[in-house]
Write a protein that holds these residues in place. Structure first.
Motif, PDB file in Angstrom:
ATOM      1  N   TYR A  89       0.840  -1.198   0.000  1.00 23.03           N
ATOM      2  CA  TYR A  89       0.000   0.000   0.000  1.00 23.03           C
ATOM      3  C   TYR A  89       0.877   1.250   0.000  1.00 23.03           C
ATOM      4  O   TYR A  89       0.663   2.177  -0.809  1.00 23.03           O
ATOM      5  CB  TYR A  89      -0.915  -0.013   1.225  1.00 23.03           C
ATOM      6  N   ALA A  90       1.867   1.266   0.863  1.00 21.77           N
ATOM      7  CA  ALA A  90       2.761   2.424   0.921  1.00 21.77           C
ATOM      8  C   ALA A  90       3.520   2.595  -0.394  1.00 21.77           C
ATOM      9  O   ALA A  90       3.667   3.718  -0.905  1.00 21.77           O
ATOM     10  CB  ALA A  90       3.740   2.261   2.082  1.00 21.77           C
ATOM     11  N   MET A  91       4.002   1.489  -0.958  1.00 23.76           N
ATOM     12  CA  MET A  91       4.743   1.564  -2.219  1.00 23.76           C
ATOM     13  C   MET A  91       3.851   2.057  -3.361  1.00 23.76           C
ATOM     14  O   MET A  91       4.289   2.805  -4.248  1.00 23.76           O
ATOM     15  CB  MET A  91       5.328   0.200  -2.569  1.00 23.76           C
ATOM     16  N   SER A  92       2.575   1.648  -3.353  1.00 22.94           N
ATOM     17  CA  SER A  92       1.663   2.088  -4.414  1.00 22.94           C
ATOM     18  C   SER A  92       1.370   3.584  -4.297  1.00 22.94           C
ATOM     19  O   SER A  92       1.186   4.268  -5.307  1.00 22.94           O
ATOM     20  CB  SER A  92       0.368   1.281  -4.372  1.00 22.94           C
ATOM     21  N   LEU A  93       1.333   4.095  -3.077  1.00 22.13           N
ATOM     22  CA  LEU A  93       1.185   5.541  -2.894  1.00 22.13           C
ATOM     23  C   LEU A  93       2.406   6.277  -3.439  1.00 22.13           C
ATOM     24  O   LEU A  93       2.289   7.329  -4.073  1.00 22.13           O
ATOM     25  CB  LEU A  93       0.984   5.867  -1.415  1.00 22.13           C
ATOM     26  N   MET A  94       3.573   5.691  -3.208  1.00 23.23           N
ATOM     27  CA  MET A  94       4.806   6.279  -3.727  1.00 23.23           C
ATOM     28  C   MET A  94       4.769   6.312  -5.256  1.00 23.23           C
ATOM     29  O   MET A  94       5.186   7.300  -5.881  1.00 23.23           O
ATOM     30  CB  MET A  94       6.001   5.456  -3.237  1.00 23.23           C
ATOM     31  N   ALA A  95       4.255   5.253  -5.876  1.00 23.10           N
ATOM     32  CA  ALA A  95       4.169   5.196  -7.341  1.00 23.10           C
ATOM     33  C   ALA A  95       3.213   6.240  -7.887  1.00 23.10           C
ATOM     34  O   ALA A  95       3.309   6.622  -9.066  1.00 23.10           O
ATOM     35  CB  ALA A  95       3.721   3.799  -7.772  1.00 23.10           C
TER      36      ALA A  95
END
Length: 618
Positions: free
Chosen positions: A350-356
């Motif tokens: 979830y955090a990585m997808s926000l970063m993307a």
């Protein structure tokens, strides 16, 4: 009670495979009918082939073992009994001698001889099994009273072929794919196929042949055409069994035939619609074929059947990103967190997808929330650490997270490699060598090992590494002879430094010293099998010597393994043309031209690439 069973020796004119596997079969049946600890040993020998260690199977003698040898085995581990034997074939029948060694070092406590006439094999094997089961304090289950129940089939010839084929699978497993070069898997595949066809109701040979083909595909063992032939044969004999179709799909994927792979996986999925793993593999191939809509549909179907971890969501996230819908990804992961707040992977993703989505502040909050909520937050630290490491003010925190993760997974090579890079970024390069040695001492992937070793050389032998770098600069300025002259004396000191051999390979090709270029290219690939430029140089070196068939075979495998690499694709197309396979060359150049249209490459690079493709197509 502890019992060890040695592989039976094979007498004169007797198949070693049968002797070995009869012992293993007897052990397997005994294990299921007794509480005693009973294990099968194996005879393996390490041999050298061209300086490379290989594993060979051996038959110690064509007679029974000497008492001295038995005592050597008994001295290696604690055991109550050691069992050995001798199997001899003769005129369609044979003899099986089984001995049990106890405390007396000079003679066995028990020795039985089971002879049989043609067609009587099962009787002899059953007697040997009953002998060992009795020794272990057990008794054969009543349901094994019939031969078909005990051996799997009434057909003794089918059983013998199965046993021979199974021996090949065990050899590959035990040697980890490092068999001697004279060994050929093809006859064993044929034996298993014949066993399948002899008794189609018996599942064992089908399963072993499927596994053998899968293993040969994964490890690049044997002839690809032979693997394909036997997988097709399986899908014809057992057309309604999804396992054969799945293995065929894996094979076609491995050799770069995505259309064939898609068709085989689709057949498997239709036969086993309740298996999300098959549907997932089909979706992955559909994505590779440029069919994202089909891939998305199948991934969502797979997710409906998967557990809380939803392994297909990773690929679905990739599909959505590729189709311009990356903004949809965070909510999918957030939904998993709602379903299970202790899902560590979902928090990290979830955090990585926000970063993307360039929502960096939200991503940091999501990482921090995961650290607080999770009872075990190691997974989140693993993915948070590289983000923090990009910020000089947070690098100490990143180091702490890396070290926490290493405490949990001390031989995670990718983790250790990132940690080493972070140490260097934090001006703590003096600590890097120890981390690199930890990687190298724990059986890493060969490609990572090559780069870890190269970095270690650059830290500990900087003057020699600088000399290689200087020679590379000479080569870039077209002083190929000068670069070769500078590098030759370094070969004895830096033989395991792949970068030295890479520069030499390029320079030798430029001065038309193709045999030397071939040797240097192979040196690189021995150390660093995924080095794309080395395949290109090897292709050029072989072409320069007129070894077009060999070049085509090597580049075909390289292209199957690295189909996303433009340099590899161009080299493969060139090798196909040199072989006279113009249709294959044009097929690949056509794929490359389509790929170029979708990339934002520099105009000069595109112009150069198009020129190379035009030359191949001419």
């Amino acid at each position: 009670m502890q019992i060890a069973v040695l592989p039976f020796n094979a007498g004169p004119d007797t198949r070693h495979e049968l002797a070995r596997q009869f012992a293993s079969f007897i052990v397997e049946i005994t294990q299921g009918n007794t509480d005693a600890e009973i294990n099968a040993a194996n005879y393996m020998a390490q041999v050298q082939e061209g300086g490379i260690p290989k594993v060979a199977q051996i038959n110690p003698a064509e007679v029974l073992n000497e008492a001295e040898m038995i005592q050597q085995f008994k001295g290696q581990a604690e055991m109550d009994y050691l069992v050995d034997g001798l199997f001899t074939e003769k005129s369609g029948g044979g003899t099986l001698i089984v001995r049990v060694w106890g405390k007396d070092p000079e003679k066995p406590e028990q020795q039985e001889e089971f002879s049989y006439l043609p067609g009587g094999l099962y009787s002899a094997l059953r007697s040997a099994i009953e002998m060992l089961v009795k020794l272990a304090g057990g008794s054969l289950a009543p349901e094994l009273a019939e031969d078909e129940a005990l051996f799997g089939t009434k057909d003794t010839e089918a059983f013998l072929k199965f046993v021979e084929g199974y021996d090949a699978l065990r050899y590959i497993e035990q040697s980890q794919g490092n068999m001697i070069s004279t060994w050929d898997v093809a006859p064993y595949m044929e034996k298993l196929a014949e066993a399948v066809e002899a008794d189609t109701d018996w599942e064992a040979p089908f399963m072993v042949l499927v596994q053998l083909c899968r293993m040969c595909t994964q490890m690049r063992i044997g002839n690809a055409e032979n693997i394909e032939k036997h997988l097709k044969r399986l899908t014809e004999v057992e057309a309604e069994d999804s396992r054969g179709w799945f293995a065929l799909g894996e094979f076609y994927e491995a050799v770069g035939n995505l259309q064939g792979s898609s068709e085989a996986f689709e057949k498997a999925a239709n036969l086993s619609p309740e298996e999300p793993a098959i549907i997932h593999r089909l979706a992955r191939i559909q994505l590779g074929l440029g069919m994202p809509v089909n891939a998305e549909r199948n991934l969502r179907k797979a997710m409906d059947m998967e557990d809380d971890e939803k392994p297909s969501l990773d690929l679905l996230s990739e599909v959505l990103a590729q189709t311009g819908r990356v903004h949809e990804v965070p909510e999918l992961w957030k939904d998993l967190i709602r379903q299970n707040p202790q899902n560590a992977k979902a928090h990290a993703r979830y955090a990585m997808s926000l970063m993307a989505n360039n929502r960096n502040e939200d991503a940091i909050r999501a990482f921090d929330e995961g650290l607080e909520v999770l009872e075990d937050n190691t997974y989140v630290k693993r993915y948070y650490a590289p983000i923090l490491a990009q910020n000089p003010d947070e690098i100490d925190r990143a180091m702490d997270f890396y070290e926490d993760c290493i405490d949990v997974a001390p031989t995670d090579h990718a983790l250790l490699w990132e940690y080493a890079q972070t140490l260097a970024r934090a001006d703590r390069e003096f600590e890097v060598p120890d981390t690199l040695r930890t990687i190298l001492s724990s059986n890493p992937d060969q490609n990572l090992a090559a780069n870890a070793n190269a970095w270690l050389i650059e830290i500990e032998q900087p003057k020699r590494a600088d000399a290689v770098r200087d020679a590379s600069i000479k080569a870039e300025n077209a002083d190929y002879e000068g670069a070769i002259k500078d590098l030759k004396p370094l070969r004895q000191w830096l033989g395991d430094y792949w970068k030295l051999w890479m520069v030499l390979a390029s320079c030798y090709n430029q001065v038309s010293e193709f045999a030397d270029a071939e040797e240097a290219s192979r040196k690189v690939l021995e150390q660093f099998p995924a080095c794309e430029p080395a395949y290109v140089e090897l292709n050029n070196a072989l072409a320069g010597q007129g070894k077009h068939e060999e070049a085509f075979g090597i580049m075909q495998i390289a292209f199957a393994n690295m189909s996303g690499s433009l340099p590899i694709a161009v080299a493969y197309a060139s090798a196909a043309k040199n072989m006279g396979n113009a249709d294959e060359a044009r097929r690949i150049t056509g794929q490359i031209r389509e790929a170029i249209k979708q990339q934002n490459a520099e105009p000069d690079q595109v112009k150069e690439l198009i020129s190379a493709l035009d030359h191949i197509d001419a």
